[in-house]
Design an enzyme around this catalytic site. Structure first.
Site, PDB file in Angstrom:
ATOM      1  N   GLU A 110       0.846  -1.204   0.000  1.00  0.00           N
ATOM      2  CA  GLU A 110       0.000   0.000   0.000  1.00  0.00           C
ATOM      3  C   GLU A 110       0.875   1.244   0.000  1.00  0.00           C
ATOM      4  O   GLU A 110       1.989   1.226   0.521  1.00  0.00           O
ATOM      5  CB  GLU A 110      -0.864   0.018   1.265  1.00  0.00           C
ATOM      6  CG  GLU A 110      -2.336  -0.238   1.029  1.00  0.00           C
ATOM      7  CD  GLU A 110      -3.083   0.862   0.285  1.00  0.00           C
ATOM      8  OE1 GLU A 110      -2.488   1.597  -0.527  1.00  0.00           O
ATOM      9  OE2 GLU A 110      -4.283   0.984   0.524  1.00  0.00           O
ATOM     10  N   ASP A 111       0.370   2.320  -0.558  1.00  0.00           N
ATOM     11  CA  ASP A 111       1.109   3.577  -0.486  1.00  0.00           C
ATOM     12  C   ASP A 111       1.042   4.168   0.921  1.00  0.00           C
ATOM     13  O   ASP A 111       2.045   4.575   1.479  1.00  0.00           O
ATOM     14  CB  ASP A 111       0.590   4.588  -1.522  1.00  0.00           C
ATOM     15  CG  ASP A 111      -0.917   4.815  -1.446  1.00  0.00           C
ATOM     16  OD1 ASP A 111      -1.624   4.106  -0.691  1.00  0.00           O
ATOM     17  OD2 ASP A 111      -1.411   5.713  -2.162  1.00  0.00           O
ATOM     18  N   ASP A 162      -3.818   5.168   6.586  1.00  0.00           N
ATOM     19  CA  ASP A 162      -4.205   6.343   7.374  1.00  0.00           C
ATOM     20  C   ASP A 162      -5.112   5.846   8.516  1.00  0.00           C
ATOM     21  O   ASP A 162      -4.625   5.356   9.526  1.00  0.00           O
ATOM     22  CB  ASP A 162      -4.903   7.314   6.400  1.00  0.00           C
ATOM     23  CG  ASP A 162      -5.283   8.647   7.010  1.00  0.00           C
ATOM     24  OD1 ASP A 162      -5.237   8.782   8.237  1.00  0.00           O
ATOM     25  OD2 ASP A 162      -5.633   9.566   6.262  1.00  0.00           O
ATOM     26  N   PHE A 216      -1.216  15.902   5.136  1.00  0.00           N
ATOM     27  CA  PHE A 216      -1.551  15.359   3.814  1.00  0.00           C
ATOM     28  C   PHE A 216      -0.328  15.448   2.912  1.00  0.00           C
ATOM     29  O   PHE A 216       0.229  16.524   2.715  1.00  0.00           O
ATOM     30  CB  PHE A 216      -2.721  16.144   3.200  1.00  0.00           C
ATOM     31  CG  PHE A 216      -3.169  15.568   1.898  1.00  0.00           C
ATOM     32  CD1 PHE A 216      -4.022  14.466   1.857  1.00  0.00           C
ATOM     33  CD2 PHE A 216      -2.726  16.098   0.691  1.00  0.00           C
ATOM     34  CE1 PHE A 216      -4.425  13.910   0.643  1.00  0.00           C
ATOM     35  CE2 PHE A 216      -3.129  15.550  -0.527  1.00  0.00           C
ATOM     36  CZ  PHE A 216      -3.976  14.457  -0.541  1.00  0.00           C
ATOM     37  N   ARG A 258       1.584  12.302  -8.600  1.00  0.00           N
ATOM     38  CA  ARG A 258       2.019  10.901  -8.440  1.00  0.00           C
ATOM     39  C   ARG A 258       3.419  10.647  -8.989  1.00  0.00           C
ATOM     40  O   ARG A 258       4.106   9.733  -8.559  1.00  0.00           O
ATOM     41  CB  ARG A 258       1.052   9.957  -9.179  1.00  0.00           C
ATOM     42  CG  ARG A 258      -0.338   9.886  -8.599  1.00  0.00           C
ATOM     43  CD  ARG A 258      -1.073   8.696  -9.201  1.00  0.00           C
ATOM     44  NE  ARG A 258      -2.510   8.759  -9.012  1.00  0.00           N
ATOM     45  CZ  ARG A 258      -3.147   8.346  -7.930  1.00  0.00           C
ATOM     46  NH1 ARG A 258      -2.468   7.881  -6.905  1.00  0.00           N
ATOM     47  NH2 ARG A 258      -4.454   8.421  -7.847  1.00  0.00           N
TER      48      ARG A 258
HETATM   49  P1  5GP Z   1      -7.523   5.053   5.103  1.00  0.00           P
HETATM   50  O1  5GP Z   1      -8.635   4.196   4.558  1.00  0.00           O
HETATM   51  O2  5GP Z   1      -6.402   4.255   5.743  1.00  0.00           O
HETATM   52  O3  5GP Z   1      -8.018   6.139   6.019  1.00  0.00           O
HETATM   53  O4  5GP Z   1      -6.923   5.870   3.910  1.00  0.00           O
HETATM   54  C1  5GP Z   1      -6.322   5.233   2.916  1.00  0.00           C
HETATM   55  C2  5GP Z   1      -6.350   5.996   1.620  1.00  0.00           C
HETATM   56  O5  5GP Z   1      -6.577   7.414   1.778  1.00  0.00           O
HETATM   57  C3  5GP Z   1      -5.003   5.863   0.980  1.00  0.00           C
HETATM   58  O6  5GP Z   1      -4.911   4.661   0.236  1.00  0.00           O
HETATM   59  C4  5GP Z   1      -4.916   7.111   0.182  1.00  0.00           C
HETATM   60  O7  5GP Z   1      -5.559   6.911  -1.056  1.00  0.00           O
HETATM   61  C5  5GP Z   1      -5.684   8.138   0.971  1.00  0.00           C
HETATM   62  N1  5GP Z   1      -4.785   8.952   1.836  1.00  0.00           N
HETATM   63  C6  5GP Z   1      -4.688   8.928   3.187  1.00  0.00           C
HETATM   64  N2  5GP Z   1      -3.780   9.814   3.623  1.00  0.00           N
HETATM   65  C7  5GP Z   1      -3.266  10.406   2.520  1.00  0.00           C
HETATM   66  C8  5GP Z   1      -2.254  11.430   2.300  1.00  0.00           C
HETATM   67  O8  5GP Z   1      -1.628  11.977   3.215  1.00  0.00           O
HETATM   68  N3  5GP Z   1      -2.022  11.771   1.015  1.00  0.00           N
HETATM   69  C9  5GP Z   1      -2.671  11.197  -0.044  1.00  0.00           C
HETATM   70  N4  5GP Z   1      -2.325  11.613  -1.252  1.00  0.00           N
HETATM   71  N5  5GP Z   1      -3.609  10.249   0.117  1.00  0.00           N
HETATM   72  C10 5GP Z   1      -3.904   9.858   1.382  1.00  0.00           C
HETATM   73 MG    MG Z   2      -4.058   3.743  -1.513  1.00  0.00          MG
END
Ligand code: 5GP
Ligand code: MG
Length: 180
Positions: free
Chosen positions: A104-105, A108, A157, A170
């Site tokens: 995963e990138d 969060d 962010f 990206r």
């Molecule tokens: P989660 O479901 O864990 O809250 O969030 C996951 C998704 O939210 C990530 O796969 C990503 O697409 C987006 N996301 C969360 N934090 C960031 C951030 O700091 N920057 C970006 N570009 N995307 C984020």
């Molecule tokens: Mg993602």
């Protein structure tokens, strides 16, 4: 050197330079090499779009032979009370009995990874571990283990190295944070 970039309406400044990301990806690869070297062909599942650059750099540093595949979580608004639903698309491999490493990138809150894990469990793999480039420990709200984390950051962010702001950024080799 700090750089400012503009994407859409927002300005971003350098937070993590390319060299630091590269070091962290190498450290993560070393851990995977130690843990997966002796297992039967692990399956690496990169999550698109965000993990494309991370996956590309990471797999070059592995000294075992994994299979490599990509999936996408498509979110859409379900009708009725279910609200937001995520569907896992692109899964072609037979996962039963496989050792899976999800790339995963960023994790969060953990919400989207939880959906993904649930979908994978239904296919009865031998093991599933998560390897994420970025982890936000203060935002994470779930109780599953995120075993491999290259870099931990605060609740800011970020964009770059695969991560986007409304689909831009990206391609950046460094990671940037929103200014203000
Ligand atoms: P989660 O479901 O864990 O809250 O969030 C996951 C998704 O939210 C990530 O796969 C990503 O697409 C987006 N996301 C969360 N934090 C960031 C951030 O700091 N920057 C970006 N570009 N995307 C984020
Ligand atoms: Mg993602």
């Amino acid at each position: 050197m700090e750089k400012i970039v503009k994407l859409h309406d927002k300005e971003f400044r350098t937070l993590i330079p390319e060299a630091e990301i590269d070091r962290a990806v190498s450290e993560l690869a070393d851990k995977l090499n130690a843990d997966y070297r002796d297992r039967p062909t692990p399956l690496i599942l990169g999550v698109l779009n965000g993990a494309f650059m991370f996956a590309s750099d990471l797999v070059k540093k592995l000294d075992f032979n994994p299979e490599l595949s990509f999936v996408k979580l498509s979110s859409y608004c379900g009708t009725g009370s279910t609200g937001k639903v995520s569907e896992l698309i692109g899964l072609k491999n037979n996962l039963e009995g496989r050792h899976i490493i999800v790339l995963e990138d960023i994790v969060d809150t953990g919400e989207s990874m939880e959906h993904l894990l649930k979908s994978l469990e239904g296919h009865r793999p031998a093991s599933v571990e998560i390897a994420t480039l970025f982890f936000k420990p203060r935002a994470f709200r779930k109780d599953f283990a995120v075993k491999y984390r290259a870099l931990e950051i605060g609740n800011e962010f970020i964009v770059g190295y695969g991560l986007d702001y409304n689909e831009l950024g990206r391609n950046f080799r460094d990671v940037y944070v929103a200014v203000g």
